[in-house]
Design an enzyme around this catalytic site. Sequence first.
Site, PDB file in Angstrom:
ATOM      1  N   LYS A  68     -40.959 -19.548  -2.471  1.00 41.19           N
ATOM      2  CA  LYS A  68     -40.870 -18.665  -1.294  1.00 41.19           C
ATOM      3  C   LYS A  68     -41.658 -19.367  -0.177  1.00 41.19           C
ATOM      4  O   LYS A  68     -42.612 -18.824   0.398  1.00 41.19           O
ATOM      5  CB  LYS A  68     -41.443 -17.286  -1.650  1.00 41.19           C
ATOM      6  CG  LYS A  68     -41.161 -16.203  -0.633  1.00 41.19           C
ATOM      7  CD  LYS A  68     -39.706 -15.778  -0.553  1.00 41.19           C
ATOM      8  CE  LYS A  68     -39.509 -14.788   0.591  1.00 41.19           C
ATOM      9  NZ  LYS A  68     -38.085 -14.506   0.860  1.00 41.19           N
ATOM     10  N   ASP A  92     -40.658 -15.408 -14.620  1.00 41.27           N
ATOM     11  CA  ASP A  92     -40.615 -14.217 -15.456  1.00 41.27           C
ATOM     12  C   ASP A  92     -39.412 -13.360 -15.060  1.00 41.27           C
ATOM     13  O   ASP A  92     -38.593 -12.952 -15.894  1.00 41.27           O
ATOM     14  CB  ASP A  92     -41.935 -13.445 -15.257  1.00 41.27           C
ATOM     15  CG  ASP A  92     -42.133 -12.335 -16.264  1.00 41.27           C
ATOM     16  OD1 ASP A  92     -41.280 -12.150 -17.142  1.00 41.27           O
ATOM     17  OD2 ASP A  92     -43.171 -11.637 -16.161  1.00 41.27           O
ATOM     18  N   ASP A 150     -35.365 -13.025 -16.972  1.00 38.52           N
ATOM     19  CA  ASP A 150     -34.800 -11.740 -17.423  1.00 38.52           C
ATOM     20  C   ASP A 150     -33.427 -11.534 -16.792  1.00 38.52           C
ATOM     21  O   ASP A 150     -32.484 -11.072 -17.450  1.00 38.52           O
ATOM     22  CB  ASP A 150     -35.712 -10.564 -17.019  1.00 38.52           C
ATOM     23  CG  ASP A 150     -36.682 -10.160 -18.131  1.00 38.52           C
ATOM     24  OD1 ASP A 150     -37.125 -11.041 -18.885  1.00 38.52           O
ATOM     25  OD2 ASP A 150     -37.001  -8.952 -18.227  1.00 38.52           O
TER      26      ASP A 150
HETATM   27  C1  COI Z   1     -45.789  -9.079 -20.472  1.00 37.59           C
HETATM   28  C2  COI Z   1     -46.105 -10.129 -19.467  1.00 37.59           C
HETATM   29  C3  COI Z   1     -47.562 -10.511 -19.564  1.00 37.59           C
HETATM   30  C4  COI Z   1     -45.301 -11.383 -19.581  1.00 37.59           C
HETATM   31  C5  COI Z   1     -43.829 -11.333 -19.523  1.00 37.59           C
HETATM   32  O1  COI Z   1     -43.148 -10.415 -19.137  1.00 37.59           O
HETATM   33  C6  COI Z   1     -43.165 -12.540 -19.989  1.00 37.59           C
HETATM   34  O2  COI Z   1     -43.817 -13.548 -20.255  1.00 37.59           O
HETATM   35  O3  COI Z   1     -41.925 -12.534 -20.054  1.00 37.59           O
HETATM   36 MG    MG Z   2     -41.023 -11.074 -18.873  1.00 43.59          MG
END
Ligand code: COI
Ligand code: MG
Length: 405
Positions: free
Chosen positions: A232, A288, A292
């Site tokens: 960013k 992170d 997802d």
């Molecule tokens: C729970 C978090 C500390 C980390 C997380 O979401 C991840 O590493 O995917």
């Molecule tokens: Mg995560």
Amino acid sequence: MTAALQTNIRPVKVPATFRVVNKQSLAPFRVRCAVTSPGKKRYNITLLPGDGIGPEVVSIAKNVLQQAGSLEGVEFSFREMPIGGAALDLVGVPLPEETISAAKESDALLLGAIGGYKWDNNEKHLKPETGLLQIRAALKVFANLRPATVLPQLVDASTLKREVAEGVDLMVVRELTGGIYFGEPRGIKTNENGEEVGFNTEVYAAHEIDRIARVAFETARKRRGKLCSVDKANVLEASILWRKRVTALASEYPDVELSHMYVDNAAMQLVRDPKQFDTIVTNNIFGDILSDEASMITGSIGMLPSASLSDSGPGIFEPIHGSAPDIAGQDKANPLATILSAAMLLKYGLGEEKAAKRIEDAVLVALNNGFRTGDIYSAGTKLVGCKEMGEEVLKSVESQVPASV
Ligand SMILES: CC(C)CC(=O)C(=O)O
Ligand SMILES: [Mg+2]
Ligand SMILES: NC(=O)C1=CN([C@@H]2O[C@H](COP(=O)(O)OP(=O)(O)OC[C@H]3O[C@@H](n4cnc5c(N)ncnc54)[C@H](O)[C@@H]3O)[C@@H](O)[C@H]2O)C=CC1
């Protein structure tokens, strides 16, 4: 990580290591040497089942790992240790000293997941998530590899149209021990107006950017030669430095095509045209979130494994998903992300590529045979629970002829 914990952590005992890739390659790709006896190799594995669906998926992945190893002359000693909410309930802290010691003495760690409603309102230092961040810091696993591949068997499980999802094969290289998850100052305080203020710091030193960028360039070099650095830099100083350092390193990797993308655009492009990506390198928080997002292209977050690697010392191998408290204890979890994390453990952690391939092939066979957990179910396939999916993969491992690497 608290200063108190830092002082309690002993330096990592570094056993003999060797490189698995060419000379220019990086320390994070080092693998552990096995203690050998004639015809046998033995590794010590620390199991960290954690919370929620963690114990369900780790027990299955452990059996698959053991079986794939034994077919390749590899033996394991497993030691199960508490982390997260399980550790809080047992000894009152999310990462006991004993767990850190066992982890450092082992060749690799297989982790399930941590967290759950029960501990959500705990103070920060007593949250399960703090234990996870602490073990990543303690083992210095700064390089988190999160592959997202759309398997032909699961194209219809993707939430994206077939023509968008089919053939997607990307790798998110996420920086794991820096950035806003670890930056200081941080806290919640009351300001001069008597109002509460929560604050965190996104901070990266040049060496932290350089080392993850090198891992990413090396990774891209071994894949399709394309690296997209996501930041960013139009707003954040930490990202301006990130872009500057990544750009400077590009001259050392003339065979890798480097591009840059702002994270908001990257989030959009991932669902618009994910096939444009080969390797993505990004900071802790963006990685992170984007991984997802990428998982849903493949059908489910229950499919995505990861490897967290350091310069030396054991790696942590874990699914990218959390403890899924909404389905915990119901035999509904997809164990494939953890099983594939066991494959990454073999490949990236121990250099046991044949055993890793056995697991990867077995997952494909189970899917070819039509078995699906609920998260990847589509009409015409066989709906099974977590245990049955594990049994199917185990059967496939056992029935395979030795796989060629
Ligand atoms: C729970 C978090 C500390 C980390 C997380 O979401 C991840 O590493 O995917
Ligand atoms: Mg995560
Ligand atoms: N590495 C870790 O241990 C992580 C832990 N967490 C923790 O997990 C807890 C739950 O967090 P959420 O945000 O709900 O994320 P989550 O990843 O646990 O769950 C999100 C959704 O995906 C589903 N899901 C996740 N894994 C699945 C699997 N293997 N098979 C089928 N469905 C699956 C869940 O049922 C839920 O609907 C929180 O306490 C969080 O802090 C979250 C992410 C990573």
